[in-house]
Write a protein that holds these residues in place. Structure first.
Motif, short mmCIF file in Angstrom:
data_model
loop_
_atom_site.label_atom_id
_atom_site.label_comp_id
_atom_site.label_asym_id
_atom_site.label_seq_id
_atom_site.Cartn_x
_atom_site.Cartn_y
_atom_site.Cartn_z
N GLU A 86 -14.73 20.07 -2.04
CA GLU A 86 -13.96 19.67 -3.21
C GLU A 86 -13.84 18.15 -3.23
OE1 GLU A 86 -12.76 19.82 -6.40
OE2 GLU A 86 -11.75 21.68 -5.88
N VAL A 87 -13.90 17.57 -4.40
CA VAL A 87 -13.62 16.15 -4.57
C VAL A 87 -12.20 16.03 -5.12
CG1 VAL A 87 -14.23 14.01 -5.76
CG2 VAL A 87 -16.03 15.56 -4.98
N VAL A 88 -11.33 15.43 -4.34
CA VAL A 88 -9.94 15.22 -4.75
C VAL A 88 -9.85 13.86 -5.43
CG1 VAL A 88 -7.58 14.93 -3.91
CG2 VAL A 88 -9.05 16.68 -2.91
N ALA B 58 -8.47 21.24 5.07
CA ALA B 58 -8.79 19.90 5.56
C ALA B 58 -7.79 18.92 4.97
CB ALA B 58 -10.20 19.50 5.17
N ASP B 59 -7.43 17.90 5.75
CA ASP B 59 -6.54 16.85 5.28
C ASP B 59 -7.37 15.65 4.84
OD1 ASP B 59 -4.30 18.35 5.89
OD2 ASP B 59 -3.94 17.37 7.80
N LEU B 60 -7.04 15.13 3.66
CA LEU B 60 -7.69 13.93 3.15
C LEU B 60 -6.65 12.81 3.09
CD1 LEU B 60 -9.78 15.37 0.18
CD2 LEU B 60 -10.52 14.90 2.52
N PHE C 51 -10.71 8.58 -4.90
CA PHE C 51 -11.22 9.94 -4.75
C PHE C 51 -11.81 10.08 -3.36
CE2 PHE C 51 -14.50 7.37 -6.70
CZ PHE C 51 -15.62 7.65 -5.94
N GLN C 52 -11.87 11.32 -2.92
CA GLN C 52 -12.46 11.60 -1.61
C GLN C 52 -12.94 13.04 -1.61
OE1 GLN C 52 -10.01 10.47 1.68
NE2 GLN C 52 -11.47 11.18 3.18
N LYS C 53 -14.07 13.26 -0.95
CA LYS C 53 -14.67 14.60 -0.87
C LYS C 53 -14.38 15.21 0.49
CE LYS C 53 -19.03 17.02 -1.64
NZ LYS C 53 -20.44 16.85 -2.02
N THR C 54 -14.07 16.50 0.49
CA THR C 54 -13.87 17.22 1.75
C THR C 54 -15.23 17.51 2.37
OG1 THR C 54 -14.03 19.44 0.79
CG2 THR C 54 -11.83 18.42 0.83
N ARG C 55 -15.22 17.84 3.63
CA ARG C 55 -16.43 18.38 4.25
C ARG C 55 -16.58 19.82 3.72
NH1 ARG C 55 -14.29 21.84 7.87
NH2 ARG C 55 -12.24 21.34 8.70
N LEU C 56 -17.64 20.49 4.06
CA LEU C 56 -17.83 21.87 3.65
C LEU C 56 -16.76 22.73 4.32
CD1 LEU C 56 -19.80 23.69 2.03
CD2 LEU C 56 -20.94 24.16 4.20
N SER D 227 0.84 -1.20 0.00
CA SER D 227 0.00 0.00 0.00
C SER D 227 0.87 1.25 0.00
CB SER D 227 -0.95 0.02 1.20
OG SER D 227 -0.23 0.08 2.39
N VAL D 228 0.32 2.30 -0.56
CA VAL D 228 0.95 3.62 -0.58
C VAL D 228 -0.05 4.57 0.04
CG1 VAL D 228 1.92 5.44 -2.03
CG2 VAL D 228 2.16 3.05 -2.73
N HIS D 229 0.34 5.22 1.14
CA HIS D 229 -0.55 6.14 1.85
C HIS D 229 -0.14 7.58 1.57
CE1 HIS D 229 -2.28 2.91 4.31
NE2 HIS D 229 -1.08 2.37 4.19
N MET D 230 -1.14 8.43 1.38
CA MET D 230 -0.89 9.85 1.13
C MET D 230 -1.84 10.70 1.95
SD MET D 230 -0.91 9.31 -2.92
CE MET D 230 -1.66 7.72 -2.71
N VAL D 231 -1.37 11.85 2.36
CA VAL D 231 -2.20 12.85 3.00
C VAL D 231 -2.16 14.09 2.11
CG1 VAL D 231 -2.57 14.30 5.03
CG2 VAL D 231 -1.64 11.99 5.30
N VAL D 232 -3.33 14.56 1.72
CA VAL D 232 -3.44 15.73 0.84
C VAL D 232 -4.16 16.82 1.61
CG1 VAL D 232 -4.36 16.59 -1.33
CG2 VAL D 232 -3.54 14.23 -1.19
#
Length: 113
Positions: free
Chosen positions: A30-32, A64-66, A52-57, A13-18
Motif C-alpha cells: 500500500e502507498v500511504v 507494518a509501521d510507516l 507518501f511512503q510505500k509498505t513492503r509486501l 517538524s511533525v513526526h507520525m507513525v502510521v
C-alpha cells in the motif's frame, strides 16, 4: 476513519507513525499518502500532498509501521518567499485524497522563550 488532536510547541517538524494492516485475502503493498489542509483564510488548495511512503509486501493479516514527517517547509506558503504558517492544520492520511483513513488536527504555535 479516526480523528486525533495534536498540539505542537515547535514547528520544525511533525513526526507520525502510521500502522498499515493488510486486511485482504492476498499479499499486497500500500502507498500511504499524507495530505495537509491549511486554514481557509490562507487561500491554499483544499488538500496538499506533503508526503507518501510505500509498505513492503504484506501477507494477509500482517501489519507494518510507516514513519512520516512534516517539515517546516511543508507548513509554509509562498508569498514571494516561503513563510512558515503558525496556525491550525489538519492532516489527512490514506490511500488517496478521496480514501482518507485518518485525520488529525494540530496547532503550530510560536515558541515561547
Amino acid at each position: 476513519e479516526e480523528e486525533e488532536e495534536l498540539r505542537k510547541e515547535s514547528c520544525e517538524s511533525v513526526h507520525m507513525v502510521v500502522r498499515v494492516r493488510n486486511s485482504g485475502l492476498h499479499s499486497g503493498a500500500e502507498v500511504v499518502q499524507l495530505y495537509l489542509r491549511f486554514a481557509p483564510r490562507h487561500g491554499e488548495p483544499a488538500l496538499l500532498l506533503r508526503g507518501f511512503q510505500k509498505t513492503r509486501l504484506l501477507l494477509p493479516g500482517e501489519s507494518a509501521d510507516l514513519f512520516l514527517e512534516l517539515r517546516a517547509r511543508d507548513l509554509s506558503i509562498w508569498n514571494g518567499e516561503w513563510s512558515l504558517v503558525k496556525d491550525e492544520f489538519q492532516i489527512h492520511i490514506g490511500a488517496s485524497s478521496r480514501d482518507v483513513r485518518l485525520r488529525a488536527n494540530f496547532s503550530c504555535v510560536p515558541e515561547i522563550r
